[in-house]
Every structure is written in C-alpha cells, then in structure tokens.
Write an enzyme that holds these catalytic residues in place. Sequence first.
Site, PDB file in Angstrom:
ATOM      1  N   ASN A   1     -14.364 -18.283 -12.917  1.00  0.00           N
ATOM      2  CA  ASN A   1     -14.571 -18.921 -14.217  1.00  0.00           C
ATOM      3  C   ASN A   1     -13.704 -20.177 -14.289  1.00  0.00           C
ATOM      4  O   ASN A   1     -12.483 -20.101 -14.143  1.00  0.00           O
ATOM      5  CB  ASN A   1     -14.202 -17.943 -15.331  1.00  0.00           C
ATOM      6  CG  ASN A   1     -14.546 -18.471 -16.701  1.00  0.00           C
ATOM      7  OD1 ASN A   1     -14.297 -19.625 -17.008  1.00  0.00           O
ATOM      8  ND2 ASN A   1     -15.094 -17.619 -17.550  1.00  0.00           N
TER       9      ASN A   1
ATOM     10  N   HIS B   1     -10.960 -23.026 -17.913  1.00  0.00           N
ATOM     11  CA  HIS B   1      -9.650 -23.562 -18.281  1.00  0.00           C
ATOM     12  C   HIS B   1      -9.276 -24.835 -17.529  1.00  0.00           C
ATOM     13  O   HIS B   1      -8.280 -25.469 -17.859  1.00  0.00           O
ATOM     14  CB  HIS B   1      -8.592 -22.471 -18.175  1.00  0.00           C
ATOM     15  CG  HIS B   1      -8.811 -21.413 -19.227  1.00  0.00           C
ATOM     16  ND1 HIS B   1      -8.641 -21.680 -20.564  1.00  0.00           N
ATOM     17  CD2 HIS B   1      -9.261 -20.141 -19.148  1.00  0.00           C
ATOM     18  CE1 HIS B   1      -8.944 -20.594 -21.270  1.00  0.00           C
ATOM     19  NE2 HIS B   1      -9.329 -19.663 -20.429  1.00  0.00           N
TER      20      HIS B   1
ATOM     21  N   HIS C   1     -18.300 -20.893 -19.858  1.00  0.00           N
ATOM     22  CA  HIS C   1     -18.639 -20.458 -21.212  1.00  0.00           C
ATOM     23  C   HIS C   1     -18.851 -21.692 -22.088  1.00  0.00           C
ATOM     24  O   HIS C   1     -17.928 -22.475 -22.313  1.00  0.00           O
ATOM     25  CB  HIS C   1     -17.490 -19.607 -21.763  1.00  0.00           C
ATOM     26  CG  HIS C   1     -17.769 -18.986 -23.093  1.00  0.00           C
ATOM     27  ND1 HIS C   1     -16.904 -18.083 -23.665  1.00  0.00           N
ATOM     28  CD2 HIS C   1     -18.799 -19.110 -23.974  1.00  0.00           C
ATOM     29  CE1 HIS C   1     -17.387 -17.674 -24.829  1.00  0.00           C
ATOM     30  NE2 HIS C   1     -18.538 -18.298 -25.035  1.00  0.00           N
TER      31      HIS C   1
ATOM     32  N   ARG D   1     -19.116 -22.613 -25.574  1.00  0.00           N
ATOM     33  CA  ARG D   1     -18.846 -22.045 -26.892  1.00  0.00           C
ATOM     34  C   ARG D   1     -19.408 -22.939 -27.996  1.00  0.00           C
ATOM     35  O   ARG D   1     -19.615 -24.140 -27.807  1.00  0.00           O
ATOM     36  CB  ARG D   1     -17.343 -21.861 -27.097  1.00  0.00           C
ATOM     37  CG  ARG D   1     -16.706 -20.853 -26.154  1.00  0.00           C
ATOM     38  CD  ARG D   1     -15.236 -20.655 -26.485  1.00  0.00           C
ATOM     39  NE  ARG D   1     -15.077 -20.001 -27.764  1.00  0.00           N
ATOM     40  CZ  ARG D   1     -14.617 -18.761 -27.936  1.00  0.00           C
ATOM     41  NH1 ARG D   1     -14.261 -18.035 -26.891  1.00  0.00           N
ATOM     42  NH2 ARG D   1     -14.490 -18.250 -29.141  1.00  0.00           N
TER      43      ARG D   1
ATOM     44  N   ARG E   1     -14.835 -25.801 -27.054  1.00  0.00           N
ATOM     45  CA  ARG E   1     -13.408 -25.912 -26.729  1.00  0.00           C
ATOM     46  C   ARG E   1     -13.157 -25.937 -25.222  1.00  0.00           C
ATOM     47  O   ARG E   1     -12.104 -26.396 -24.777  1.00  0.00           O
ATOM     48  CB  ARG E   1     -12.616 -24.767 -27.364  1.00  0.00           C
ATOM     49  CG  ARG E   1     -12.837 -23.404 -26.711  1.00  0.00           C
ATOM     50  CD  ARG E   1     -12.011 -22.319 -27.341  1.00  0.00           C
ATOM     51  NE  ARG E   1     -12.407 -22.062 -28.715  1.00  0.00           N
ATOM     52  CZ  ARG E   1     -11.950 -21.032 -29.427  1.00  0.00           C
ATOM     53  NH1 ARG E   1     -11.083 -20.198 -28.886  1.00  0.00           N
ATOM     54  NH2 ARG E   1     -12.364 -20.833 -30.659  1.00  0.00           N
TER      55      ARG E   1
ATOM     56  N   GLU F   1     -21.851 -18.112 -19.764  1.00  0.00           N
ATOM     57  CA  GLU F   1     -21.465 -17.221 -20.851  1.00  0.00           C
ATOM     58  C   GLU F   1     -21.836 -17.888 -22.165  1.00  0.00           C
ATOM     59  O   GLU F   1     -21.587 -19.090 -22.357  1.00  0.00           O
ATOM     60  CB  GLU F   1     -19.966 -16.936 -20.812  1.00  0.00           C
ATOM     61  CG  GLU F   1     -19.537 -16.097 -19.617  1.00  0.00           C
ATOM     62  CD  GLU F   1     -18.066 -15.751 -19.641  1.00  0.00           C
ATOM     63  OE1 GLU F   1     -17.673 -14.808 -18.924  1.00  0.00           O
ATOM     64  OE2 GLU F   1     -17.298 -16.423 -20.360  1.00  0.00           O
TER      65      GLU F   1
ATOM     66  N   THR G   1      -9.661 -16.580 -26.892  1.00  0.00           N
ATOM     67  CA  THR G   1     -10.632 -16.348 -25.839  1.00  0.00           C
ATOM     68  C   THR G   1     -11.465 -15.151 -26.255  1.00  0.00           C
ATOM     69  O   THR G   1     -11.245 -14.588 -27.323  1.00  0.00           O
ATOM     70  CB  THR G   1      -9.926 -16.115 -24.483  1.00  0.00           C
ATOM     71  OG1 THR G   1     -10.908 -16.009 -23.446  1.00  0.00           O
ATOM     72  CG2 THR G   1      -9.068 -14.861 -24.515  1.00  0.00           C
ATOM     73  N   THR G   2     -12.433 -14.765 -25.436  1.00  0.00           N
ATOM     74  CA  THR G   2     -13.277 -13.636 -25.806  1.00  0.00           C
ATOM     75  C   THR G   2     -12.448 -12.365 -25.886  1.00  0.00           C
ATOM     76  O   THR G   2     -11.781 -11.985 -24.920  1.00  0.00           O
ATOM     77  CB  THR G   2     -14.415 -13.457 -24.777  1.00  0.00           C
ATOM     78  OG1 THR G   2     -15.149 -14.677 -24.690  1.00  0.00           O
ATOM     79  CG2 THR G   2     -15.342 -12.334 -25.189  1.00  0.00           C
TER      80      THR G   2
ATOM     81  N   GLU H   1     -21.233  -6.154 -18.020  1.00  0.00           N
ATOM     82  CA  GLU H   1     -19.899  -6.545 -17.555  1.00  0.00           C
ATOM     83  C   GLU H   1     -18.888  -5.827 -18.444  1.00  0.00           C
ATOM     84  O   GLU H   1     -18.845  -6.059 -19.655  1.00  0.00           O
ATOM     85  CB  GLU H   1     -19.699  -8.055 -17.623  1.00  0.00           C
ATOM     86  CG  GLU H   1     -18.322  -8.478 -17.112  1.00  0.00           C
ATOM     87  CD  GLU H   1     -18.175  -9.967 -16.893  1.00  0.00           C
ATOM     88  OE1 GLU H   1     -17.032 -10.464 -17.014  1.00  0.00           O
ATOM     89  OE2 GLU H   1     -19.197 -10.644 -16.601  1.00  0.00           O
TER      90      GLU H   1
ATOM     91  N   HIS I   1     -12.054 -10.068 -17.225  1.00  0.00           N
ATOM     92  CA  HIS I   1     -11.120 -10.431 -18.291  1.00  0.00           C
ATOM     93  C   HIS I   1      -9.710  -9.899 -17.986  1.00  0.00           C
ATOM     94  O   HIS I   1      -9.488  -8.704 -17.903  1.00  0.00           O
ATOM     95  CB  HIS I   1     -11.541  -9.941 -19.677  1.00  0.00           C
ATOM     96  CG  HIS I   1     -10.865 -10.710 -20.793  1.00  0.00           C
ATOM     97  ND1 HIS I   1     -11.346 -11.917 -21.260  1.00  0.00           N
ATOM     98  CD2 HIS I   1      -9.761 -10.457 -21.500  1.00  0.00           C
ATOM     99  CE1 HIS I   1     -10.560 -12.373 -22.214  1.00  0.00           C
ATOM    100  NE2 HIS I   1      -9.588 -11.508 -22.375  1.00  0.00           N
ATOM    101  N   GLY I   2      -8.781 -10.832 -17.827  1.00  0.00           N
ATOM    102  CA  GLY I   2      -7.377 -10.481 -17.668  1.00  0.00           C
ATOM    103  C   GLY I   2      -7.003  -9.963 -16.295  1.00  0.00           C
ATOM    104  O   GLY I   2      -5.889  -9.447 -16.119  1.00  0.00           O
TER     105      GLY I   2
ATOM    106  N   GLY J   1     -11.034 -15.934 -14.127  1.00  0.00           N
ATOM    107  CA  GLY J   1     -10.865 -17.353 -14.358  1.00  0.00           C
ATOM    108  C   GLY J   1      -9.459 -17.786 -14.697  1.00  0.00           C
ATOM    109  O   GLY J   1      -8.793 -18.470 -13.929  1.00  0.00           O
TER     110      GLY J   1
END
Length: 254
Positions: free
Chosen positions: A12, A15, A48, A50, A54, A78, A108-109, A159, A202-203, A224
């Site tokens: 991802n 960032h 993503h 959004r 952002r 995403e 973030t999500t 996911e 995620h994370g 990501g």
Amino acid sequence: MSEKSLPRLGVNIDHIATIRNARGGDHPNPVAGAWAAIQAGADGITAHLREDRRHMHDEDMSRLQALCSSENIPLNMEMAATDEMLAIASDLKPHAICIVPERREERTTEGGLDVAGQIETLTPIISKLNANGARVSLFIEANRGQIEASAKTDAKVVELHTGAYAHALDDGDDEKANKILEDFRGCAALAQSLGLEVHFGHGLTFENVAPVAAIPECMELNIGHFIIGEAVFMGLDAAIKQMREIVTEARQAA
C-alpha cells in the site's frame, strides 16, 4: 511447500502520497513509489482513494492503473461504497477493489465493514463492480456473522482487519493477541469453506506478521504504513524484501 502457495504481498503506497500532500507539489511521487515497489518484488499495489483525497488524488489513480497494467501487476483500489467511488472505479477498471468503511474524522481505516447490517446497500454495488471486471473484497473484522454475510454478496474475497491484533501486541497483551489469532484461524477456515479467498491487512510489521502469514488460508497480505515508514531508514527495496523473507519463512515453517 511450493513457492506458489506463499501469500502474495500487496504494498500500500498511500503514505507516500501523505508525505507529498503535507508540503504540496509533486514529491515524493507515489507512482514512482509503486514502480520501485514492483521492482522490489511486490505482487500488487494497493491505494485508497478517499472522499477527502487525503492520500491519493484522482490523477494518481489513473497513472497507477496505467503503470500496473503495463507491468501486468494488479492494482487494488480501496474505496468506500459510495456512488462517487463506484463511478470512478467503473471508469478506472482496476484489477481489484477492496470496499472499506470510511469516516472523515479517522486517521486511517479503523475497523471493518458491517456487511451484515449493510448487505442491501453493498450487494448491488459489488455486483456492478463485478460486472465491470473487478475482483471485489470486503474489509471486515474476524467475525463469523460478517463472513457469512459476505458470502451472501457477490464478493470473492474478504480481507480480515488485523489492527486489533497489532494494537494488542503493542500494548503487551499477548493473551488478547493470541485470542485474536485464534479468531483469525477459525474465520479464515470458515471463509474458505464458503468460497471466499482470505486476505489480511492493517498494522502488520516485521515483528507481528509471521503468525498471520502462517495461517494456511491466507492468500494475500496488504501492508503499507510500516513498509513506507521503514523505507525512510533502510530503503523501499530492502523493506519489501525483508517483509517478503519473513512471510516466506513463516509460511514454510507452518
């Protein structure tokens, strides 16, 4: 275990765009970051778009799609389940689309979709995306009810959100983290039995990814923020390759 059975690694690049947007201008260029990730061995690129832009901008997504198509690498877009994003995705035609929850105030999500509570809204959107050629995944918590609801839609993938697992380890709560891992294993098996491919994201970091990668139903990891952060210190190529090595070793040892 054959190389083909290893989880795919989706990178991802949101960032990179976050850093660019902090100052404005064109640098660092997220499309250049995607190219570097592909050269380092990423199996796919995730981005993503959004509502508030952002991270990625519309032009970024167009250029990413062109790059990924030319390199025969899947772009995973995403997006929230909105009319605006449906229209953009229909024009863009990415290989994959992951529908995620989205709130303006979040950093973030955070958390998964309530598929069970939104099935009548989500199903027609998923069907339209499928008809347009996308492979649709739903970003959900490791919850049996949400998996069963996902299987009733036209989505092909779930996911599973790994944020709570990562936070538990950050807090030193190994007992909670192990309980979440057990939930991952049970829900991954259920999802596969219902015909859904299983991804995680995620994370995830060098330190916590191995137990997730070892889950036999895991077909893809989307990572990501950590990889982009580590790239500041060790370079993007090295960060991706180290993540790949950890994932490979974990799966082969399972």
